[in-house]
Design a protein around this motif. Structure first.
Motif, short mmCIF file in Angstrom:
data_model
loop_
_atom_site.label_atom_id
_atom_site.label_comp_id
_atom_site.label_asym_id
_atom_site.label_seq_id
_atom_site.Cartn_x
_atom_site.Cartn_y
_atom_site.Cartn_z
N MET A 13 0.85 -1.21 0.00
CA MET A 13 0.00 0.00 0.00
C MET A 13 0.87 1.24 0.00
O MET A 13 0.53 2.26 -0.60
CB MET A 13 -0.87 0.05 1.27
N VAL A 14 1.99 1.15 0.73
CA VAL A 14 2.90 2.29 0.81
C VAL A 14 3.48 2.56 -0.57
O VAL A 14 3.49 3.70 -1.05
CB VAL A 14 4.01 1.99 1.84
N ALA A 15 3.93 1.49 -1.23
CA ALA A 15 4.48 1.66 -2.58
C ALA A 15 3.41 2.23 -3.51
O ALA A 15 3.68 3.16 -4.29
CB ALA A 15 4.99 0.31 -3.09
N GLU A 16 2.19 1.72 -3.39
CA GLU A 16 1.13 2.19 -4.27
C GLU A 16 0.83 3.67 -4.05
O GLU A 16 0.56 4.41 -5.00
CB GLU A 16 -0.13 1.34 -4.09
N PHE A 24 2.90 5.95 -3.26
CA PHE A 24 3.91 6.75 -3.98
C PHE A 24 3.63 6.75 -5.48
O PHE A 24 3.80 7.75 -6.15
CB PHE A 24 5.32 6.24 -3.69
N ILE A 25 3.19 5.60 -5.98
CA ILE A 25 2.86 5.54 -7.40
C ILE A 25 1.71 6.51 -7.70
O ILE A 25 1.64 7.15 -8.73
CB ILE A 25 2.52 4.09 -7.82
N GLU A 26 0.78 6.64 -6.72
CA GLU A 26 -0.33 7.59 -6.89
C GLU A 26 0.13 9.03 -6.72
O GLU A 26 -0.62 9.95 -7.00
CB GLU A 26 -1.44 7.31 -5.88
N GLY A 27 1.33 9.23 -6.17
CA GLY A 27 1.85 10.58 -6.09
C GLY A 27 2.05 11.17 -4.71
O GLY A 27 2.29 12.36 -4.57
N ALA A 28 1.97 10.35 -3.66
CA ALA A 28 2.20 10.87 -2.31
C ALA A 28 3.67 11.30 -2.16
O ALA A 28 4.55 10.73 -2.79
CB ALA A 28 1.87 9.81 -1.26
N ASP A 29 3.91 12.32 -1.33
CA ASP A 29 5.28 12.76 -1.09
C ASP A 29 5.88 12.09 0.15
O ASP A 29 7.10 12.04 0.29
CB ASP A 29 5.32 14.28 -0.89
N GLY A 30 5.03 11.63 1.04
CA GLY A 30 5.54 10.99 2.24
C GLY A 30 4.43 10.18 2.89
O GLY A 30 3.25 10.51 2.73
N ILE A 31 4.81 9.10 3.56
CA ILE A 31 3.81 8.28 4.25
C ILE A 31 4.30 7.97 5.65
O ILE A 31 5.41 7.49 5.84
CB ILE A 31 3.55 6.98 3.48
N MET A 32 3.47 8.29 6.61
CA MET A 32 3.82 8.00 7.98
C MET A 32 2.75 7.07 8.56
O MET A 32 1.56 7.32 8.41
CB MET A 32 3.89 9.29 8.79
N VAL A 33 3.21 6.03 9.19
CA VAL A 33 2.31 5.10 9.85
C VAL A 33 2.47 5.33 11.35
O VAL A 33 3.59 5.29 11.86
CB VAL A 33 2.64 3.65 9.48
N GLN A 52 -10.74 -0.92 -0.47
CA GLN A 52 -11.31 0.25 0.21
C GLN A 52 -10.21 1.22 0.65
O GLN A 52 -10.33 2.43 0.45
CB GLN A 52 -12.15 -0.20 1.41
N ILE A 53 -9.14 0.67 1.22
CA ILE A 53 -8.04 1.55 1.65
C ILE A 53 -7.37 2.15 0.42
O ILE A 53 -7.06 3.34 0.38
CB ILE A 53 -7.03 0.75 2.51
N GLY A 54 -7.17 1.31 -0.60
CA GLY A 54 -6.54 1.79 -1.83
C GLY A 54 -7.33 2.91 -2.46
O GLY A 54 -6.78 3.90 -2.95
N GLU A 55 -8.65 2.80 -2.40
CA GLU A 55 -9.51 3.82 -2.98
C GLU A 55 -9.40 5.14 -2.21
O GLU A 55 -9.44 6.22 -2.80
CB GLU A 55 -10.96 3.30 -2.96
N GLN A 56 -9.23 5.03 -0.90
CA GLN A 56 -9.04 6.25 -0.10
C GLN A 56 -7.74 6.94 -0.49
O GLN A 56 -7.69 8.17 -0.60
CB GLN A 56 -8.97 5.89 1.39
N ILE A 57 -6.70 6.13 -0.67
CA ILE A 57 -5.40 6.70 -1.05
C ILE A 57 -5.52 7.37 -2.42
O ILE A 57 -5.09 8.50 -2.62
CB ILE A 57 -4.32 5.60 -1.09
N ARG A 58 -6.15 6.65 -3.36
CA ARG A 58 -6.29 7.22 -4.71
C ARG A 58 -7.12 8.51 -4.69
O ARG A 58 -6.77 9.49 -5.33
CB ARG A 58 -6.95 6.21 -5.65
N ALA A 59 -8.19 8.48 -3.90
CA ALA A 59 -9.06 9.66 -3.85
C ALA A 59 -8.29 10.85 -3.29
O ALA A 59 -8.45 11.97 -3.74
CB ALA A 59 -10.28 9.37 -2.99
N PHE A 60 -7.45 10.60 -2.32
CA PHE A 60 -6.64 11.68 -1.76
C PHE A 60 -5.75 12.28 -2.85
O PHE A 60 -5.67 13.48 -3.01
CB PHE A 60 -5.80 11.14 -0.60
N LEU A 61 -5.10 11.42 -3.60
CA LEU A 61 -4.05 11.92 -4.49
C LEU A 61 -4.54 12.29 -5.88
O LEU A 61 -3.79 12.87 -6.66
CB LEU A 61 -2.92 10.88 -4.56
N GLU A 62 -5.79 11.99 -6.19
CA GLU A 62 -6.22 12.22 -7.57
C GLU A 62 -6.18 13.70 -7.97
O GLU A 62 -5.83 14.03 -9.08
CB GLU A 62 -7.61 11.63 -7.84
#
Ligand SMILES: Cc1cc2nc3c(=O)[nH]c(=O)nc-3n(C[C@H](O)[C@H](O)[C@H](O)COP(=O)(O)OP(=O)(O)OC[C@H]3O[C@@H](n4cnc5c(N)ncnc54)[C@H](O)[C@@H]3O)c2cc1C
Lengths: 234, 559
Positions: free
Chosen positions: A22-25, A27-36, B546-556
């Motif tokens: 999910m973390v890798a994905e 970044f692919i979607e464009g996040a600049d940083g991920i904190m858990v 569901q989690i992936g969709e939240q991430i995508r929605a954030f970054l779209e």
């Protein structure tokens, strides 16, 4: 208690839920940083979820770092639900460090499509059976030793993991390249930016596993391709 | 044909808590353009009767099949809104909450514009997830109506009696040969002055005669499997094994007194602990003329940061005891801070002072020194060292976690705190429950307690335990792991090895080895789903998609 508006939150039951892919994905979607952010050790509402998260995030930052992403873009932090101040300080510190690194791609000095393609290779490695087992068994090995009773220090564990990460990334990089068509070892080595003998080692290992076969010989140079597998592979 | 998704979004002003810092009008306008959103309403308070009725009406009139509320924290309000959906005939798990108060308006009070942008993102993410939500049904399972209590001190005996009196069959397991625990070693109990052994014996008699309590002395627990309603216990008594089932477990295994080896010349004769002093009282051999007590020995230091709570009371009690037995004996108590909380302890402290007990504060940076016939301590007010004559030094040492705690925590899959005491499910809201359902705690096992506190906790734990017992059937939140792709599972067992709750098992069926989720035992942490490399397992309402969709929605938008 105020913090940056640059952060978005995703609620999970437990940090143990975070699959490193999910973390890798993200970044692919464009996040600049991920904190858990999860509970303190020994204080996990889900008993051992945060131990799993620590190893999973450590692995994600190593694998992503290895393919060229600035590893400081991934963080694992801890605070309890009663420690708002600590949460704010984690967010602020992380945000500061991301601002310093800059948006995705800038610190990496790589064009975004190329960086994302590499992150995708790391994603495939992070999804691999082998990394899942070592990551899952990390804490147990560390506390109780392996089945031969050998115990490992944190440093030794991560060193072992590093070599597996490198092997898995190269292996998945080769598989990805071959999906584009047959290639020789020299071509693969060039594309993956690894030494040809190393590339040969990985190709031969894949051949032994029956995933890769000889495509033909061009002069003295053999080229390899993916082995078509029946739909229902074992 | 796939069901058409119709999402209703309710944006709460929370009075001025949200509306004071974010542009809620803009949020409501924005929500209207999001995919699948067919209805948007802004409420002054969505949780008020008006707001609730609006949600219900919209579900019916607008045919909503997903509801998103953008307001405060799900910790307090998710149950309410889920209930609202259910009352209007919508499955409560088709509800999603977006926290634009704690995560937005409250933490960005000076940044209305940027905060509003963030809130839009959060709502977009929530809506994206909501579109993928699936209805869930509560999980039900039958309850074994029996109880197990571990530890036969005052706490364990009290819990066993309370459960037995309610009509449940109770097994009480005590590892030593005798019921009573620490009380058997004590003299009199503060604040009442009751005889400790008599208190313990009286309760032990009731336990032994109770028709519903099955007592196992000198018994060791070997294995515990299962989950609430269905635990399987194996124990051995002097080598002979027993197995039985139970629905709930109460942990009352007490604590140990810290042995101050190497501190202040501790020798168990001339320098003793408070516990040993009580034994001297009981044997009638007390004869000292000058007693010096030292508080916080081995406590509130780097190794053991905590205060053991009962030691000040114990020292005061024993100082009074000495003065009453032998008024001419000098008693000095060297302390760091006196914790005489509550009216009774304060009264005891005053009584000790009246009887001539002298209290002297010491600085942990300059601790007292025990030498032959005297104790030397730096007196803060005098600003110099003073010598106190002594023929007996008594050290107040803390209660430390029981020696079996780590083993029990593994057997029962429950947590320990930093000092290895058992950790409750929630400091404020679940002080007598573990995070694992069906397991409860009381007495010194949790933290140093007085007898009265241990007894109250035991009664509380027994009553917590009797809630599921009395239901016969229990239902559990369906936010649990599910085998979503049986064909993908190869039965490798990695998830089984990592599950903190023993909620997964490998079974051999027609299709070979496959994992099976035991939903009543699962808490939905998701370690299994995050680990399965075949993506065979997922967590309801927290799936990869569901989690992936939240991430995508954030970054779209930012992408
Ligand atoms: C010196 C001293 C003086 C005190 N004076 C007072 C006082 O004046 N007034 C007051 O209110 N309180 C006093 N206390 C506190 C009092 O002792 C405790 O409140 C009380 O003992 C708590 O009872 P419990 O049942 O939780 O634990 P315990 O009394 O410790 O009982 C625990 C029991 O569990 C058993 N056990 C442990 N592990 C296992 C296992 N794995 N399996 C099965 N059984 C197990 C033990 O053998 C023991 O019988 C004093 C304590 C000390 C040390």
């Amino acid at each position: 208690m105020q913090y940056t508006t640059d952060v978005r939150l995703i609620r999970l039951m437990c940090t143990g839920r975070v699959d490193p892919t999910m973390v890798a994905e993200a970044f692919i979607e464009g996040a600049d940083g991920i904190m858990v952010v999860g509970c303190h050790f020994g204080d996990c509402h889900y008993i051992s979820g945060n131990y799993q998260a620590r190893v999973k995030m450590g692995l994600a930052s190593r694998a992503l770092g290895y393919v060229g992403l600035n590893a400081a873009r991934v963080a694992f932090k801890q605070c309890s639900s009663a420690e708002g101040d600590r949460f704010v300080s984690h967010v602020t510190t992380f945000h500061d460090s991301i601002c310093e690194i800059g948006p995705l791609g800038s610190a990496e000095k790589l064009p975004l499509p190329k960086l994302k393609d590499r992150v995708d290779t790391a994603r495939a490695a992070l999804a691999s059976e082998k990394l899942r087992w070592v990551e899952g068994k990390f804490t147990e090995f560390q506390n109780n030793g392996n089945k031969y009773g050998e115990k490992f220090t944190e440093h030794e564990m991560w060193r072992t993991l590093d070599t597996i990460v490198i092997d898995e990334i190269a292996t998945h990089g080769i598989l990805k390249e071959m999906r584009k068509g047959a290639a020789s070892v020299i071509e693969l080595a060039e594309r993956l930016e690894i030494a040809p003998p190393a590339a040969l080692k990985y190709v031969l290992a894949l051949q032994r596993r029956g995933l890769v076969g000889l495509a033909g010989v061009d002069g003295a140079t053999p080229s390899y391709r993916l082995v078509e597998r029946p739909a229902k592979a074992a | 044909m796939a069901e058409q998704i119709r999402i209703g979004v309710f944006v709460c002003n929370c009075g001025s808590n949200i509306a004071g810092y974010l542009d809620v009008k803009a949020l409501a306008e924005y929500a209207k353009i999001l995919p699948h959103v067919v209805f948007v309403r802004e409420n002054l308070y969505t949780c008020s009767e008006n707001g609730i009725n609006e949600i219900k009406a919209a579900i019916k009139e607008q045919g909503l099949n997903r509801v998103v509320v953008a307001s405060c924290t799900p910790r307090t309000h998710e149950p309410l809104f889920r209930g609202t959906c259910a009352e209007a005939g919508l499955n409560p798990y088709l509800f999603e909450m977006v926290n634009i108060r704690d995560q937005c308006s409250w933490v960005h009070m000076q940044e209305k514009e940027k905060g509003t942008t963030k809130a839009k993102d959060l709502i977009r993410m929530g809506v994206a997830k909501a579109a993928l939500l699936k209805p869930q049904e509560p999980i039900q399972s039958e309850m074994d109506p029996r109880a197990l209590v571990i530890g036969g001190g005052i706490a364990g005996m009290t819990a066993a009696m309370a459960l037995g009196n309610r009509g449940y069959e109770v097994t009480l397991i005590e590892k030593s040969g005798e019921l009573g625990g620490l009380l058997l070693k004590l003299d009199k109990l503060a604040p009442s002055g009751a005889d400790a052994v008599a208190v313990a014996r009286k309760q032990a008699d009731l336990v032994r005669r109770h028709p519903n309590i099955h007592l196992l002395l000198s018994t060791h627990i070997d294995e515990v499997n299962g989950y609430i309603g269905h635990f399987q216990v194996s124990a051995s008594t002097n080598g002979s094994k027993t197995q039985f089932g139970t629905g709930v477990i109460v942990v009352a295994t007490g604590a140990r007194v810290f042995r101050p080896a190497g501190l202040y010349g501790y020798d168990g004769e001339k320098v003793i602990t408070q516990l040993e002093l009580e034994e001297v009282f009981k044997s009638g051999a007390f004869a000292a003329k000058n007693v010096v007590m030292i508080q916080c020995v081995g406590a509130r230091n780097d190794e053991r940061k905590y205060c053991s709570r009962i030691c000040c009371m114990v020292a005061i009690k024993n100082a009074i005891e000495i003065k009453e037995k032998s008024p001419e004996t000098g008693v000095k108590v060297l302390y760091r801070d006196i914790q005489a909380y509550g009216t009774e302890n304060e009264a005891l402290l005053q009584r000790a002072k009246e009887l001539g007990v002298i209290f002297i504060k010491y600085d942990p940076a300059r601790p007292p020194r025990v030498e032959a016939g005297k104790v030397i301590v730096h007196h803060d007010l005098l600003g110099r060292e003073i010598e106190l004559p002594q023929d007996l030094v008594v050290l107040s040492t803390p209660l430390v976690a029981g020696e079996d705690n780590e083993a029990i925590s593994k057997l029962l899959r429950v947590s320990l705190d930093a000092n290895k005491f058992f950790l409750e499910g929630h400091v404020k809201l679940k002080p007598l429950d573990f995070a694992t359902d069906g397991i409860y705690l009381c007495g010194n096992a949790h933290y140093p307690a007085t007898v009265r506190e241990a007894v109250s906790q035991a009664l509380g734990a027994a009553s917590r335990a009797s809630i599921p017992l009395s239901k016969g059937v229990m239902s559990v939140e369906p936010i649990v792991s599910t085998l979503v792709d049986e064909d993908a599972c190869r039965g490798c067992g990695l998830c089984v090895a990592l599950c903190p709750y023993g909620a997964l098992e490998i079974v051999r069926g027609e299709k070979g080895r496959k994992v099976r989720v035991i939903p009543v035992a699962c808490k939905g942490c998701g370690i299994c789903a995050a680990t399965c490399y075949h993506h065979a397992l997922s967590v309801n309402s927290y799936s990869d998609a569901q989690i992936g969709e939240q991430i995508r929605a954030f970054l779209e938008e930012s992408a």
